[in-house]
Motif scaffolding. Structure first.
Motif, short mmCIF file in Angstrom:
data_model
loop_
_atom_site.label_atom_id
_atom_site.label_comp_id
_atom_site.label_asym_id
_atom_site.label_seq_id
_atom_site.Cartn_x
_atom_site.Cartn_y
_atom_site.Cartn_z
N LYS A 115 0.84 -1.19 0.00
CA LYS A 115 0.00 0.00 0.00
C LYS A 115 0.88 1.24 0.00
O LYS A 115 1.95 1.27 0.59
CB LYS A 115 -0.90 0.02 1.23
N VAL A 116 0.37 2.28 -0.62
CA VAL A 116 1.10 3.55 -0.67
C VAL A 116 0.79 4.30 0.62
O VAL A 116 -0.36 4.49 0.99
CB VAL A 116 0.65 4.37 -1.90
N SER A 117 1.86 4.73 1.28
CA SER A 117 1.65 5.49 2.52
C SER A 117 1.69 6.98 2.23
O SER A 117 2.15 7.43 1.17
CB SER A 117 2.73 5.12 3.54
N ARG A 118 1.26 7.82 3.17
CA ARG A 118 1.25 9.27 2.99
C ARG A 118 2.65 9.83 2.85
O ARG A 118 2.86 10.85 2.21
CB ARG A 118 0.57 9.92 4.20
N ASN A 119 3.64 9.19 3.45
CA ASN A 119 5.02 9.69 3.41
C ASN A 119 5.62 9.55 2.03
O ASN A 119 6.60 10.24 1.72
CB ASN A 119 5.87 8.91 4.42
N ASP A 120 5.07 8.69 1.18
CA ASP A 120 5.63 8.49 -0.17
C ASP A 120 5.19 9.59 -1.12
O ASP A 120 5.77 9.75 -2.18
CB ASP A 120 5.17 7.16 -0.72
N TRP A 121 4.22 10.41 -0.77
CA TRP A 121 3.72 11.45 -1.70
C TRP A 121 4.64 12.57 -1.75
O TRP A 121 5.05 13.44 -1.44
CB TRP A 121 2.33 11.90 -1.29
#
Length: 138
Positions: free
Chosen positions: A132-138
C-alpha cells in the motif's frame, strides 16, 4: 519375476460372476458375465518391499482383510472377462515386483546458483513494491 508366483496367485484366486450393472441391452441384465477375482495377498507371501509397492499400486482394490479385488466386465462372455481379470492380476504383480529407478540428484554449478539467487532477489523486490502507498511516499 517368476511365473510360479503368478500361477500360485491364479490358483488362490476365487472367482464370482455378477450380473452387469447399469444400462444395457437385452443381454446385460440377464446374464452374469462380469467377473470378480478375489485373491488374499497375505497368502502369496510377498517380500516386504514388493508388498508395500503392491499396496500402493492397488489402492482401493485392496481390502482391509488383505483381499485384492479385481473386476472385469468389458466383454460379453464370462471366459473373456475371466481372462482379462487374470491378466490384470498378473500385471499388478509384475508392476509391484518392478523396483522404481533411483532419482539422480541434479548438481547446480556456481553460475547457475548465482543466477537463480539474483532472479529470486529481483522477484522479491517486485513483490515488496506492491504494498500500500503510505502518505510519506507522496
Amino acid at each position: 519375476m517368476d511365473d510360479t508366483l503368478i500361477a500360485r496367485a491364479h490358483a488362490l484366486a476365487e472367482e464370482s460372476f455378477l450380473a452387469g450393472s447399469g444400462p444395457g441391452g437385452q443381454n446385460a441384465n440377464k446374464v452374469a458375465t462380469e467377473v470378480q477375482l478375489r485373491v488374499n495377498v497375505y497368502k502369496l507371501r510377498l517380500p516386504p518391499p514388493v508388498f508395500a509397492r503392491l499396496r500402493q499400486i492397488a489402492g482401493s482394490k485392496l481390502t482391509a482383510g488383505g483381499d485384492l479385488l479385481i473386476t472385469a466386465k468389458e466383454h460379453r462372455t464370462q471366459e473373456a472377462n475371466r481372462a482379462e481379470a487374470r491378466e490384470k492380476l498378473a500385471q499388478l504383480l509384475e508392476d509391484a515386483h518392478r523396483t522404481p529407478k533411483k532419482r539422480a540428484r541434479t548438481r547446480l554449478n556456481r553460475v547457475g546458483k548465482v543466477q537463480r539467487l539474483k532472479a529470486k532477489k529481483a522477484r522479491g523486490e517486485v513483490k515488496a513494491n506492491r504494498g500500500k502507498v503510505s502518505r510519506n511516499d507522496w
